[in-house]
Scaffold this motif. Structure first.
Motif, PDB file in Angstrom:
ATOM      1  N   PHE A  77      39.943  30.615  42.853  1.00  0.00           N
ATOM      2  CA  PHE A  77      39.756  31.071  40.971  1.00  0.00           C
ATOM      3  C   PHE A  77      40.504  30.776  40.533  1.00  0.00           C
ATOM      4  O   PHE A  77      40.086  30.289  39.274  1.00  0.00           O
ATOM      5  N   THR A  78      41.990  31.091  40.779  1.00  0.00           N
ATOM      6  CA  THR A  78      43.333  31.439  39.873  1.00  0.00           C
ATOM      7  C   THR A  78      43.628  29.076  39.692  1.00  0.00           C
ATOM      8  O   THR A  78      43.794  29.246  38.540  1.00  0.00           O
ATOM      9  N   ASP A  79      43.395  28.654  40.504  1.00  0.00           N
ATOM     10  CA  ASP A  79      43.419  27.349  40.207  1.00  0.00           C
ATOM     11  C   ASP A  79      42.625  26.558  39.632  1.00  0.00           C
ATOM     12  O   ASP A  79      42.885  25.121  40.396  1.00  0.00           O
ATOM     13  N   ALA A  80      41.879  26.641  40.051  1.00  0.00           N
ATOM     14  CA  ALA A  80      39.992  26.331  39.344  1.00  0.00           C
ATOM     15  C   ALA A  80      39.905  25.562  38.020  1.00  0.00           C
ATOM     16  O   ALA A  80      41.288  26.170  36.929  1.00  0.00           O
ATOM     17  N   ARG A 126      45.710  35.946  35.468  1.00  0.00           N
ATOM     18  CA  ARG A 126      46.844  36.938  35.941  1.00  0.00           C
ATOM     19  C   ARG A 126      46.388  38.480  36.164  1.00  0.00           C
ATOM     20  O   ARG A 126      46.914  38.993  37.572  1.00  0.00           O
ATOM     21  N   ALA A 127      45.633  38.340  35.932  1.00  0.00           N
ATOM     22  CA  ALA A 127      44.483  39.545  36.090  1.00  0.00           C
ATOM     23  C   ALA A 127      43.948  40.094  38.436  1.00  0.00           C
ATOM     24  O   ALA A 127      44.263  40.700  38.827  1.00  0.00           O
ATOM     25  N   LEU A 128      43.992  38.664  38.033  1.00  0.00           N
ATOM     26  CA  LEU A 128      43.787  38.975  39.601  1.00  0.00           C
ATOM     27  C   LEU A 128      45.005  38.886  41.009  1.00  0.00           C
ATOM     28  O   LEU A 128      44.862  39.495  41.714  1.00  0.00           O
ATOM     29  N   TYR A 129      45.655  38.564  40.381  1.00  0.00           N
ATOM     30  CA  TYR A 129      47.074  38.754  41.084  1.00  0.00           C
ATOM     31  C   TYR A 129      47.672  39.999  41.021  1.00  0.00           C
ATOM     32  O   TYR A 129      48.449  40.644  41.875  1.00  0.00           O
ATOM     33  N   LEU A 130      47.258  41.104  40.037  1.00  0.00           N
ATOM     34  CA  LEU A 130      47.876  42.539  39.727  1.00  0.00           C
ATOM     35  C   LEU A 130      46.617  42.850  40.148  1.00  0.00           C
ATOM     36  O   LEU A 130      46.831  44.214  41.247  1.00  0.00           O
ATOM     37  N   ALA A 177      34.067  39.062  43.905  1.00  0.00           N
ATOM     38  CA  ALA A 177      33.549  40.322  42.805  1.00  0.00           C
ATOM     39  C   ALA A 177      34.988  41.131  42.090  1.00  0.00           C
ATOM     40  O   ALA A 177      35.054  41.171  41.023  1.00  0.00           O
ATOM     41  N   ILE A 178      35.891  40.446  42.268  1.00  0.00           N
ATOM     42  CA  ILE A 178      37.357  41.190  41.256  1.00  0.00           C
ATOM     43  C   ILE A 178      37.366  39.559  40.686  1.00  0.00           C
ATOM     44  O   ILE A 178      37.803  40.319  39.481  1.00  0.00           O
ATOM     45  N   ALA A 179      36.815  38.125  40.701  1.00  0.00           N
ATOM     46  CA  ALA A 179      36.943  37.578  39.923  1.00  0.00           C
ATOM     47  C   ALA A 179      36.021  37.617  39.067  1.00  0.00           C
ATOM     48  O   ALA A 179      36.473  37.346  37.963  1.00  0.00           O
ATOM     49  N   TYR A 180      34.836  38.030  39.050  1.00  0.00           N
ATOM     50  CA  TYR A 180      34.122  38.067  38.246  1.00  0.00           C
ATOM     51  C   TYR A 180      33.954  39.132  37.175  1.00  0.00           C
ATOM     52  O   TYR A 180      33.211  39.156  36.182  1.00  0.00           O
ATOM     53  N   ILE A 181      34.125  40.399  37.951  1.00  0.00           N
ATOM     54  CA  ILE A 181      34.607  41.500  37.006  1.00  0.00           C
ATOM     55  C   ILE A 181      35.753  40.586  35.719  1.00  0.00           C
ATOM     56  O   ILE A 181      36.097  41.639  34.897  1.00  0.00           O
ATOM     57  N   ASN A 182      36.735  39.952  36.607  1.00  0.00           N
ATOM     58  CA  ASN A 182      37.732  39.457  35.694  1.00  0.00           C
ATOM     59  C   ASN A 182      37.788  38.508  35.048  1.00  0.00           C
ATOM     60  O   ASN A 182      38.261  37.603  34.331  1.00  0.00           O
TER      61      ASN A 182
END
Length: 515
Positions: A66-69, A236-240, A225-230
């Motif tokens: 998700f972060t590098d897509a 950066r929100a994913l890493y946090l 789920a975390i990626a969809y919420i954010n």
């Protein structure tokens, strides 16, 4: 220290029914098997606590999906821009990203037209870090630190570096931090797997190992789920969201997780091992001490320098050959096991659903392995699943992009074969090597898995232009590497040895009997 032999006292141990049929003294594994074979509540709690670390391991392993897509985009000037246009040939005023420009590192740092090497650099750096960390740290779990302390050190390194990643300002800093995260993450899977294996009896060994795989999948499953919420926020929100819980978990490891009693005994730390075993068994203290004093324990003759266990492996030709064969197999499996999920963005599906399907696919593979592992021929299963995965991967290339639904189904079938092969490979490895080199050998195989994964991001990026460079290469490599399983001995139902010499002696006796 020289080997010591103690005559078994006439006590409860004489009635324990764990003496060998050939009238030899029982091994440490046989005694601990007798004491821990019932799998009580304390062992179950330990297995769950140790397995929890795989949740955070899974998140950091696949977070780059998700972060590098490459995010979706839309045309601004419909007169000169079409939805199927190559935006690298368009001016910045003709198109724009959907949503925030900081959604991923590709959009924030304008890497959409960079080479496949640059776009795949962060993910490749992560797996390179796994390799480096495996070689640099793995032997510490067998020599001086032990399983628990190395697990704690790995969790601390991974979690704090992942948190620091949110401050990256360019791809070079980002890739460096991903490399360090990989170094920290390298020993987590190995230490947790070995702890699970050594804290239970032979009857539960395979099933306890699967528990760690299930928790790894739960971590992977949590990412969509975390990626969809954010989805409207920065990467950066994913890493946090993934690093903070990992930091809190480090306290759980420190205060609640127990060291392996088998490893403590091989280090001459009997009192600590006895204290842990007391929590695993209902046998009273006196009987427990008498049982363990009756074992001819060889104290650790391997020095505690960083690469002592690797040196011990190199001295034994049979052990080295088996380890190299497993590493070749691991290279092929790692390329597909990690490559398929990383390439889900190339399937033409919704990236959240595609990642969810890939993660969910691992669940049945773990449950199937859980129920059949005790009756499963390791060598045949490893060979069969590797070739099966390779066939379906090649079919992904043959089908191409004409039928995306069929291609997605073939991708899932290939990944399923790789998941099953991955499960069997790691269980096979823990059974094939003795206690004093088990963590190091398992780590070496895991580094081979990571080494295969190093090439996956670049192949996936190149596969956008030529599908053979991703799915075709994946299929050929895993099939050819799987053939090395024919060089290995079978371990189904075998005991866990404590030393290389003991294992070599047993193998020699078996060869003489079969001759």
């Amino acid at each position: 220290m020289a080997e010591t032999t103690v005559v078994p006292p006439q006590s409860e141990f004489a009635d324990a029914e764990i003496t060998r049929l050939d009238n030899k003294l029982p091994s440490l594994d046989e005694v601990i098997e007798h004491l821990t074979g019932a799998f009580g509540r304390t062992q179950l709690l330990q297995c769950i606590l140790v397995s929890l670390t795989r949740v955070f391991d899974g998140q950091q392993t696949f977070i780059s999906v998700f972060t590098d897509a490459e995010p979706t985009w839309h045309c601004i000037d419909n007169a000169t821009c079409k939805s199927d246009s190559n935006f690298c040939n368009l001016s910045a005023s003709e198109w724009a990203w959907d949503g925030t420009s900081s959604k991923t590192i590709i959009s924030e740092w304008s890497l959409q037209c960079a080479s496949s090497f640059i776009r795949g650099l962060p993910a490749s750096s992560f797996f390179l870090g796994c390799i480096f960390g495996g070689f640099a740290l793995a032997s510490l779990a067998d020599a001086s630190l032990g399983r628990k302390k190395l697990l704690l050190l790995s969790c601390i390194t991974m979690s704090f570096t992942a948190l620091a990643t949110i401050f990256s300002t360019n791809i070079w800093i980002y890739s460096t931090l991903r490399f360090i995260t990989g170094v920290g993450r390298a020993s987590i899977g190995t230490c947790s797997l070995v702890l699970l294996t050594e804290n239970v009896g032979k009857r539960w060994r395979g099933r306890a190992s699967i528990l760690g795989f299930v928790f790894f999948t739960l971590g992977y499953l949590s990412l969509p789920a975390i990626a969809y919420i954010n989805r409207g926020s920065s990467w950066r929100a994913l890493y946090l969201c993934t690093s903070i819980p990992t930091i809190l978990y480090c306290a759980v490891v420190y205060f609640c997780v127990s060291e392996s009693p088998k490893w403590l005994f091989t280090q001459g730390r009997e009192e600590e091992a006895l204290a842990i075993l007391k929590g695993f068994t209902s046998v009273n203290d006196g009987s427990l001490s008498l049982c363990l004093l009756s074992v001819p324990i060889k104290q650790n003759t391997i020095s505690h320098d960083l690469y002592s266990t690797f040196k011990a492996i190199l001295k034994k030709r049979r052990v080295l050959q088996q380890l190299l064969a497993l590493m070749v197999i691991g290279f092929g499996i790692g390329m597909v096991y990690f490559g398929m999920p990383l390439g889900v963005g190339n399937m033409g599906f919704n990236i959240y659903l595609g990642a969810l399907f890939n993660a969910l696919l691992e669940v049945p593979s773990y449950f199937i392995t859980f129920f059949v592992i005790d009756r499963c021929n390791r060598k045949g299963a490893l060979l069969g699943f590797s070739i099966l995965s390779g066939i379906f991967s090649i079919l992904c290339f043959v089908v191409g992009d004409f039928r995306k639904e069929i291609k997605m189904g073939l991708e899932l079938a290939s990944l399923f074969g790789a998941c099953m092969a991955y499960n069997v490979l790691l269980i096979y490895t823990t059974e094939l090597f003795p206690t004093r080199i088990r963590n190091s050998a398992t780590s070496m195989v895991r580094q081979a898995l990571a080494f295969g994964a190093v090439f996956s991001p670049s192949l996936i990026s190149a596969g956008k232009i030529n599908g053979f460079l991703s799915y075709g290469v994946f299929g050929i490599v895993i099939s050819l590497c799987g053939l090395f399983a024919t060089c290995l001995p079978e371990t189904q139902g075998s005991m866990l040895y404590d030393t290389v010499d003991e294992q070599e002696e047993s193998a020699t006796i078996k060869e003489d009997n079969s001759a």
